[in-house]
Design an enzyme around this catalytic site. Structure first.
Site, short mmCIF file in Angstrom:
data_model
loop_
_atom_site.label_atom_id
_atom_site.label_comp_id
_atom_site.label_asym_id
_atom_site.label_seq_id
_atom_site.Cartn_x
_atom_site.Cartn_y
_atom_site.Cartn_z
N LYS A 66 8.83 0.33 -2.84
CA LYS A 66 8.38 -0.87 -3.56
C LYS A 66 7.39 -0.55 -4.69
O LYS A 66 7.36 -1.23 -5.71
CB LYS A 66 7.77 -1.88 -2.58
CG LYS A 66 8.83 -2.49 -1.66
CD LYS A 66 8.25 -3.53 -0.74
CE LYS A 66 9.34 -4.03 0.20
NZ LYS A 66 8.89 -5.10 1.09
N PRO A 154 -11.59 -1.22 7.56
CA PRO A 154 -12.04 -2.52 7.05
C PRO A 154 -12.24 -2.53 5.54
O PRO A 154 -12.08 -3.56 4.89
CB PRO A 154 -13.39 -2.76 7.75
CG PRO A 154 -13.49 -1.72 8.81
CD PRO A 154 -12.54 -0.61 8.49
N GLY A 239 10.07 -12.09 11.53
CA GLY A 239 10.26 -12.17 10.08
C GLY A 239 11.68 -12.43 9.62
O GLY A 239 11.98 -12.26 8.44
#
Ligand code: ATR
Length: 273
Positions: A66, A154, A239
């Site tokens: 992608k 994070p 999905g």
């Protein structure tokens, strides 16, 4: 000769895209053929050029290409730019147009097919990779009360949130920061399920009546969906609807006609319990 389209990825053996687009073409009377191409690592541009030279009109792009597709394009839609990745290409003379329909497909599946709005709701997105990135803007456009992105690293979640901060209430955090928080919609956009792993999400994140949505498809009850079910969640989804909806968006972009999705989703759905 029929117009030619293809999906490119690696591996590509299990792709459902040729089946989906064949069903769309039959239902809309469009004259096209749709193939699956196993792209070679490091040779994405060569493989796309070969398909285009042989008369290809457009492609879907899946992992791991992608980002290559985004780089390869000459024109990138705002959605593709914000995702930093393309999942669909359209060839227009010398130009290569890039789009990204993953996030809109996901949002359409949740809001229209499942009938669950995001407006005013607390939304949790697990993961900060390509799949999560594509969902951010379409989610924020729906006006959630808050969108929280949680990731093992994070700082990646915080960086993602920073990029779209001007579009709505969004923040990034680690999994431990989710202790004591509850969400109405929880999306697993990590790649953990592909290896049968569970992201380290506290079992307490599911608010009463919550939706648990696994972005992977066709895997049945993944560890994430099992965790949700064991903690009282009744609205479970994978999905498959996202897959079919992003395909319908691409089909419309290429052909100018939007196919019905319900029957195709029904045909591809597998049990989640
Ligand atoms: P994709 O394009 O499928 O999103 P990716 O860009 O490689 O793939 O991103 C994978 C995501 O899944 C990352 O957010 C990764 O978390 P880290 O950035 O902390 O590595 C997440 N991920 C993968 N395996 C995981 C696991 N077992 N538990 C939690 N998160 C996981």
């Amino acid at each position: 000769m029929s117009d030619q389209y293809a999906v490119i990825g690696n591996p590509i053996g299990h792709t459902k895209s040729p089946l989906i687009h064949r069903l769309f073409a039959e239902a809309t009377g469009q004259d096209l053929v749709y193939a699956a191409i196993e792209g070679r690592p490091g040779r994405f541009a060569d493989d796309v050029e070969a398909f285009r030279a042989a008369g290809g009109r457009g492609m879907n792009v899946t992992a791991p290409f992608k980002l290559d597709a985004f780089a390869f394009a000459t024109d990138r839609s705002p959605r593709a730019r914000l995702a930093g990745a393309a999942n669909a290409l359209k060839f227009d003379g010398e130009r290569v147009l890039a789009e990204n329909f993953d996030g809109v497909g996901l949002t359409r599946d949740v809001v229209r097919n499942l009938g669950i709005g995001l407006r005013g709701r607390r939304v949790l997105l697990l993961g900060a990779g390509g799949a999560a990135r594509g969902a951010l803007l379409p989610f924020l456009e729906q006006g959630p009360a808050e969108l929280v992105v949680a990731n093992r690293a994070p700082e990646k979640a915080a960086a993602l949130a920073d990029e779209v901060r001007t579009h709505g209430p969004v923040r990034g955090c680690g999994y431990a920061d989710l202790d004591g928080q509850r969400f109405d919609l929880v999306f697993n956009a990590t790649s953990a399920s592909l290896r049968g792993e569970l992201p380290p999400v506290p079992a307490t994140v599911f608010a009463p009546g919550a939706l648990a949505y696994e972005l992977a498809y066709g895997k049945g009850q993944t560890p994430f969906l099992r965790l949700a079910q064991q903690n009282g969640v009744q609205r479970l989804a994978d999905g498959v609807g996202m897959l079919v909806e992003q395909a319908a968006e691409a089909f419309d972009w290429w052909r100018g006609v939007r196919p019905e999705t319900a029957a195709v989703i029904g045909q591809l759905t597998v049990a989640l319990r």
